[in-house]
Design an enzyme around this catalytic site. Structure first.
Site, PDB file in Angstrom:
ATOM      1  N   ALA A 132     -19.088  17.858   1.224  1.00  0.00           N
ATOM      2  CA  ALA A 132     -19.095  17.092  -0.023  1.00  0.00           C
ATOM      3  C   ALA A 132     -19.682  17.913  -1.160  1.00  0.00           C
ATOM      4  O   ALA A 132     -19.375  17.691  -2.328  1.00  0.00           O
ATOM      5  CB  ALA A 132     -19.878  15.802   0.168  1.00  0.00           C
ATOM      6  N   ASP A 157       0.856  -1.173   0.000  1.00  0.00           N
ATOM      7  CA  ASP A 157       0.000   0.000   0.000  1.00  0.00           C
ATOM      8  C   ASP A 157       0.892   1.223   0.000  1.00  0.00           C
ATOM      9  O   ASP A 157       1.863   1.265   0.739  1.00  0.00           O
ATOM     10  CB  ASP A 157      -0.852   0.000   1.278  1.00  0.00           C
ATOM     11  CG  ASP A 157      -2.273  -0.406   0.967  1.00  0.00           C
ATOM     12  OD1 ASP A 157      -2.690  -0.195  -0.183  1.00  0.00           O
ATOM     13  OD2 ASP A 157      -2.930  -0.951   1.858  1.00  0.00           O
ATOM     14  N   PHE A 177     -15.052  21.640   5.355  1.00  0.00           N
ATOM     15  CA  PHE A 177     -15.106  20.946   4.072  1.00  0.00           C
ATOM     16  C   PHE A 177     -16.428  20.208   3.970  1.00  0.00           C
ATOM     17  O   PHE A 177     -16.857  19.536   4.897  1.00  0.00           O
ATOM     18  CB  PHE A 177     -13.945  19.939   4.023  1.00  0.00           C
ATOM     19  CG  PHE A 177     -13.863  19.183   2.731  1.00  0.00           C
ATOM     20  CD1 PHE A 177     -13.154  19.709   1.661  1.00  0.00           C
ATOM     21  CD2 PHE A 177     -14.482  17.957   2.592  1.00  0.00           C
ATOM     22  CE1 PHE A 177     -13.077  19.014   0.475  1.00  0.00           C
ATOM     23  CE2 PHE A 177     -14.411  17.267   1.395  1.00  0.00           C
ATOM     24  CZ  PHE A 177     -13.704  17.800   0.344  1.00  0.00           C
TER      25      PHE A 177
END
Lengths: 688, 594
Positions: free
Chosen positions: A386, A316, A384
């Site tokens: 969406a 990863d 923040f």
């Protein structure tokens, strides 16, 4: 990272030695010893010489009793040394298991019928819990069994299992839902659905594995054992064959005595690959133990050995190759604005941003432009969302925002901004092409420039990959980033390949593809969506912080949840195999010197000419045979530290590694016994 | 060695190496079913044969079917040959009116020829009719060789193929080996041998009166054929006067060629390749040695081509060549040093006893190492008459398991089993699950490889022990003592490893050697053969692991060196005590001057 495991003990800790000694005597029981067929044969051989010893005491055997007696004693020591090595390796694990077991004191659980906090509960013992039961755990209580959180959230102290003293959040849904029996809820209440029956829990499995109770021989170990058994059989026949041949030779030569049973048995034990057979169990157990010291639990020995064979590593990106947080590294102004102006606006837009990215903007503004500000009183924080995909603050009518390029442009247009700086697109593109993330900053309807947010590649990771490459292991970076970013980071970290915008099914497909081509694939994962890929991979390392499905799909669990551990696991896997191979070569190379010690001694009375073969100039036939037997026995404890620590692993191409090990263990294995046997012979000469 | 011998030896190896590649790639084409130069002529023949036998040449077999076909075919051939030997007196082409074989001798001989051993407990020209020689023995020379090659090819396919259980069709492999490879080369070789004076006729034996009658001392034998001895153990002899000699005739050339080519070794005459009608000139001698080494050598190249890396084949050939040439060097040195006790008598130091002057020392030594390194067993020299260390060389080459070139097919598959063992240990030493040619070596491969390399050795250890305790076996020795032990060890090693050459000095036509020998030959041939096919089956089912930097290259010098060491160490550790009591003590005694 704290250690939950008792402080690393030296293999030769006094207490451990004592209990290992006791255990090694218990292991002489033929019913358990037959699992190690070579040593089982040696035990039978020791019984035979014991009989010849009694016969020489009664005079039925013409050999002096001191000779048959000493041979017998040393043959028994050979067996005991071998059981001792195994006991010693197990002992270290057992000490750790005991400390784990302490955490498994009798716990009660509150059994509920529905996953609701208000519902009534009945109190039961942990041992009565079955899969599918629901239990309620509240602050200060210990979780009675492994399970998944189905309702609520809690702060859990998992130090009993992981050694990590900082508590972790466990909550229903998502990737943080798994809880382990034996851990304690510090605050909050959760309802846990039990996923393991008593005796099958994670903790139970761990204890079993560490104690070595569940240890099964790996296929590779069995294959080696086949070779050792075959060699043992051949040497048995070789020794049996000497008897009639010497009877015939005595008849023909007209003098001398046929080779005695004691000598034949002694020769057999010396020739049989006792060194490797004695240390074989210890090597495997010690390997698992070394991993455990690194806080890695392998659910089978097979998994560790497979790790040694891995030729593709799927890593990863986040946390393994990069630090995982993107950090602001520069401000790039556009439309003729100054860098200072941009830095100020960026700072304003980030003041209320608690994300690591936001913090890094504040830090950059301070370090590079000397700007420091507190969040001004009365500022309206815009988090923040969406919808807007922007964050910032409104202060005294001025809107400071930062966000992705298109979002910011859209925001500016809603404020009536008409002129988008012509160089913006260029700047944004350039940052993105460099593998970084551009965040565009605006002050009201004016676009000031972009923040260059970069993923920082861990220091020293390139060298690690270079080492892996030299061992023939391919590294593949897995990331959710877009191909452009992924390519830039892959180039910087110098991985061999990357998979961008990776979805679970993409990972699965990639693993299958590699396996089709015959590669052995290792991967790390923690999320539930990693489970299919983990199940498919040959070596699957799950983070202990991961979900239950991920942990179940894996065959290795990393208690520290540190993805770079994979590299250590590969190393230990290789070490185990190398130690076995090297000791096998050493053991067999030894036989040459033993022949030169015993054959002339055994046949001297028939053919005095064979004295020429006594190249070591050993004092007498008796002392020659004894020296070989003693050397054969004491080489085992001398090599125990090597078996427990493993041969040192240095990444280098296979061919050079082979030559290196052949010189040490092959050539060394030929020479060492010549020196050792001669030395023992000289000591015997002084004593007798 | 003198300069002529140097030239002869170097020239020989040059020719051998030059032939490896063309023959090796030709064989690869044959086994992969590709067109060859001979296809226009032979494909129709092949098809007719398949039609007659009802073989579907496109139908492939798994390892079990392949093994059963091989065993069944060998069983039928054994029964046919056994019957032929038992009924020899009733069959045609028997001008000398030879009687039938005893059942023990027939059993031993039939097994011997079916297993490619060609151990001969009978004297060819004194016991076997032309019919037996041609229809029985010569046919087996082809078939047993082809069987070995088919097994080797099945093993190669096991390495090459992935995720399948099919190994090819035994009948097709057998037919192609015989038609495309053995018959054409044997035909050319027989013609060349005839040019050198090897005979090929069906005439009755010729009695030629001697110009001067002669007499000699003949050892007296008891009813069982064992030499009689006086109280002191010296063999008893009687004086015989000879006025005429019988010169045996026969179809020799046709059998001679395949005898060497198929590493069979069963001579038409008892004297084998020392007989002037089998091996008349130095040139025919070199040709015969070449035939012995030709197919086993070229098969390594076939192997390389089929596994897609010819260096793998060259590596195996290199190991074989190294041990062969080293053995030749030691033998040549031992024989030219000779026996110091004889040298003291002032009759020259080179040991020429039991050798033919027309071949010379080098021609004899080279033949001896070639015939024992392969499982051929033809001889042009009395191995019994070599110096002790000289005799140790052929004995050791046999005991190593017939891998120094080895038998046709069997040499390659036994060598590959050694390679697997070597790969296993070296693989561990570099920290990987061992893999060879991209196939992982696991428990099953280990079991099978061990069976392949140890069956013969274990048989020799057990039987030589029994022999030393059996009065009949001991009484067969012509030279009791350490040399006698070498004789028995050699005989049993020769049978268990399917070599078939005799050290001589041993009366082998007694029940002990006939019956235990038959057992040894059967075990030595079929246990490894079945193990190889089982291993081929398991290898074929595995997936391919591509090589990486972490893989040990098996086509380079370090691995070749390691393989050589493994071969020598396994051999030395297994037989050091027995050899110490035989040739080694004999050599020390000789040097000690008693």
């Amino acid at each position: 990272m704290s250690k939950h495991i008792p402080p690393p003990q030296s293999a030769f800790d006094k207490h451990l030695l004592k209990s290992a000694l006791l255990e090694s005597i218990k292991k002489l029981d033929p019913r358990t010893l037959w699992r190690n067929p070579v040593m089982f044969c040696v035990e039978i051989a020791s019984c035979i010489t014991l009989v010849t010893f009694f016969m020489s005491l009664t005079g039925a055997n013409k050999e002096p009793a001191w000779f048959t007696g000493t041979v017998t004693a040393w043959l028994w020591l050979t067996v005991i040394f071998s059981t001792f090595a195994e006991a010693l390796a197990e002992g270290r694990g057992k000490a750790r298991a005991a400390s784990l077991r302490k955490s498994r004191t009798d716990v009660t659980a509150k059994l509920v019928t529905k996953p609701e906090f208000k519902s009534a509960f009945t109190t039961v013992g942990a041992s009565q819990l079955r899969m599918g039961d629901l239990i309620l755990v509240e602050g200060g209580e210990m979780i009675a069994g492994d399970g998944d959180v189905v309702a609520g959230a809690a702060l859990v102290n998992e130090s009993a299992v992981t050694g990590e003293s900082a508590p972790v959040i466990r909550e229903s849904g998502g990737d943080r839902s798994a809880v382990t029996g034996g851990t304690t809820v510090i605050s909050g209440s959760i309802i846990v659905k039990i996923t393991a029956n008593p005796g099958e829990t994670f903790l139970d499995r761990m204890i079993g594995l560490i104690e070595g109770a569940k240890r099964r021989k790996t296929p590779n170990e069995i294959a080696l054992e086949v070779l050792l058994i075959a060699l043992t059989l051949v040497f048995m026949l070789v020794c049996a064959n000497i008897s009639p041949l010497s009877i015939y030779s005595v008849k023909m030569a007209g003098h001398g005595t046929p080779v005695s049973l004691t000598v034949l048995v002694a020769l057999f034990v010396c020739l049989a690959p006792t060194t490797i057979a004695a240390l074989l169990p210890a090597i495997g157990i010690a390997g698992m133990d070394r991993l455990f010291q690194k806080n890695v639990i392998a659910l089978s020995g097979r998994a560790i050995e497979a790790a040694g064979d891995v030729n593709v590593l799927l890593l990863d990106k986040t946390g393994t190759i990069t630090h995982g947080n993107r950090q602001a590294v520069s401000f790039v102004p556009v439309g003729g604005h100054s860098e200072q102006e941009l830095a100020e606006a960026a700072l304003m837009a980030s003041l209320a941003d608690e994300t690591p990215e936001g913090r890094s903007v504040v830090i950059l503004a301070k370090e590079k432009h000397g700007l420091t500000r507190e969040t001004p009183f009365g500022a309206e924080v815009v988090e923040f969302s969406a919808d807007t995909r922007l964050s910032g603050i409104n202060l005294e009518g001025t809107h400071y925002r930062k966000g992705a390029s298109d979002s910011t442009v859209a925001f500016v247009k809603t404020l009536g901004g008409k002129s988008i700086p012509s160089d913006l697109e260029n700047v944004v593109d350039k940052i993105a092409r460099g593998g970084a993330t551009p965040l565009v900053v605006c002050r009201d309807s004016q676009i000031l420039g972009a923040i260059n947010l970069k993923d920082i590649v861990k220091a020293g990771i390139q060298e690690r990959f270079l080492q892996l490459r030299s061992m023939g292991i391919r590294t593949v970076m897995i990331t959710g980033d877009n191909p452009l970013t992924a390519a830039a980071i892959a180039a910087e970290a110098q991985v061999d390949d990357f998979l961008a915008q990776a979805k679970p099914e993409e990972k699965l497909r990639l693993i299958r593809e590699y396996q089709e081509q015959g590669f052995m694939v290792a991967m790390t994962g923690d999320g539930t969506n990693d489970a299919p890929a983990l199940a498919q991979a040959d070596v699957a390392v799950a983070m202990n912080t991961g979900t239950q499905p991920a942990r179940e799909a894996a065959n290795i669990i990393d208690l520290d949840s540190n993805p770079t551990k994979l590299l250590d696991i590969v190393e230990v896997g290789k070490q185990i195999l190398m130690t076995r191979g090297n000791l096998t070569t050493f053991s067999i190379s030894n036989d040459i010197a033993k022949y030169f010690a015993i054959i002339p001694a055994a046949l001297l009375s028939i053919y005095p000419q064979l004295g020429v073969l006594n190249v070591m100039q050993l004092a007498s036939p008796f002392s020659a045979i004894l020296s070989a037997v003693i050397f054969n026995a004491i080489i085992i404890p001398l090599l125990v530290p090597l078996a427990l620590k493993g041969t040192r692993f240095r990444p280098m191409p296979a061919e050079r590694l082979l030559i290196h090990n052949l010189l040490i263990y092959g050539v060394g294995g030929i020479i060492a016994p010549f020196v050792g046997i001669k030395a023992i012979d000289m000591v015997i000469g002084m004593v007798v | 060695m003198n300069s002529y011998e140097w030239l002869q030896t170097i020239g020989f190896f040059a020719v051998l190496l030059l032939l490896v590649k063309p023959l090796g790639s030709f064989m690869a084409r044959v086994y992969q079913g590709e067109r060859t130069l001979l296809s226009p002529v032979l494909v129709p023949c092949e098809n007719v044969l398949y039609r007659i036998c009802g073989v579907n040449q496109d139908e492939e077999m798994n390892w079990k079917r392949y093994t059963i076909a091989m065993l069944l075919f060998n069983l039928i051939l054994f029964v046919a040959l056994f019957a032929m030997l038992m009924l020899q007196h009733l069959l045609p082409l028997n001008p000398q009116k030879f009687p039938a074989f005893t059942w023990q001798l027939a059993l031993n001989t039939a097994i011997s020829f079916v297993t490619n051993t060609n151990w001969q407990a009978y004297g060819g020209e004194q016991a076997a009719s032309y019919f037996t020689q041609m229809v029985g023995l010569a046919v087996h020379n082809f078939i047993s060789a082809a069987t070995g090659m088919a097994i080797a090819i099945a093993l190669i396919r096991g390495f090459v193929r992935r995720r399948t259980e099919l190994l090819g069709n035994f009948w097709v492999d057998l037919t192609r080996t015989t038609l495309y490879i053995l018959l054409p080369i044997a035909f050319i070789a027989a013609t060349l041998l005839v040019s050198q004076g090897v005979i090929q006729n069906f005439n009755a034996y010729k009695a030629i009166p001697l110009v001067q009658s002669t007499s000699y001392n003949k050892p007296r034998l008891d009813a069982k054929g064992s030499p009689l001895k006086d109280a002191a153990g010296t063999p008893l002899t009687e004086s015989v006067t000879v006025n005429a000699v019988t010169i045996p005739m026969g179809p020799v050339a046709s059998q001679e060629a395949i005898k060497e080519l198929g590493t069979n070794g069963g001579g038409f005459f008892n004297a084998n390749s020392a007989h002037p009608y089998e091996n008349p000139t130095p040139l025919s001698n070199m040709l015969e040695i070449l035939l012995i080494l030709l197919i086993p050598g070229a098969l390594t190249y076939t192997f390389g081509v089929m596994v897609g890396n010819t260096r793998q084949g060259w590596m195996l050939l290199g190991v074989m060549l190294f041990i062969l040439i080293a053995s030749f060097g030691v033998l040549q040195w031992a024989e030219s040093s000779g026996n110091p006790l004889v040298a003291k008598l002032g009759v020259g130091s080179i040991n020429m006893e039991g050798k033919d002057v027309r071949f010379g020392l080098a021609g004899s030594s080279l033949f001896a190492v070639a015939t024992t390194g392969t499982s051929c067993g033809a001889v042009n020299t009395m191995h019994d008459s070599l110096t002790p260390i000289g005799g140790l060389i052929p004995l050791s080459l046999i005991l190593l398991g017939e891998i120094i070139f080895g038998g046709v097919g069997s040499g390659l598959y036994t060598m590959l089993a050694f390679a697997i063992i070597a790969v296993f240990v070296s693989g561990l030493m570099i920290g990987r699950t061992p893999e060879y040619l991209g196939k992982k070596v696991e428990v099953r491969e280990m079991w099978m490889s061990i069976l392949v390399i140890l069956t013969a050795g274990v048989t020799v250890l057990i039987l030589s022990g029994i022999a030393m305790l059996t009065p009949q076996a001991v009484a067969s020795m012509a030279n009791p003592g350490a040399h006698g032990l070498s004789e028995v060890l050699y005989a049993l090693a020769s049978m268990a490893n399917n070599n078939g050459s005799a050290f001589a000095g041993l009366n082998a036509n007694v029940n002990f050697y006939n019956l235990f020998g038959s057992l040894a030959m059967t075990l030595g041939r079929y246990v490894p053969a079945i193990a190889v096919l089982a291993m081929a089956g398991s290898l074929a089912e595995k997936k391919y692991v591509p090589p990486s930097l972490g893989t040990l290259p098996t086509d380079k010098a370090p691995f070749a060196l390691w393989l050589t060491l493994v071969i020598l160490i396994v051999g030395a550790l297994t037989f050091f005590p027995a050899l110490a009591l035989g040739p080694i003590v004999e050599q020390l005694t000789m040097l000690g001057g008693t």
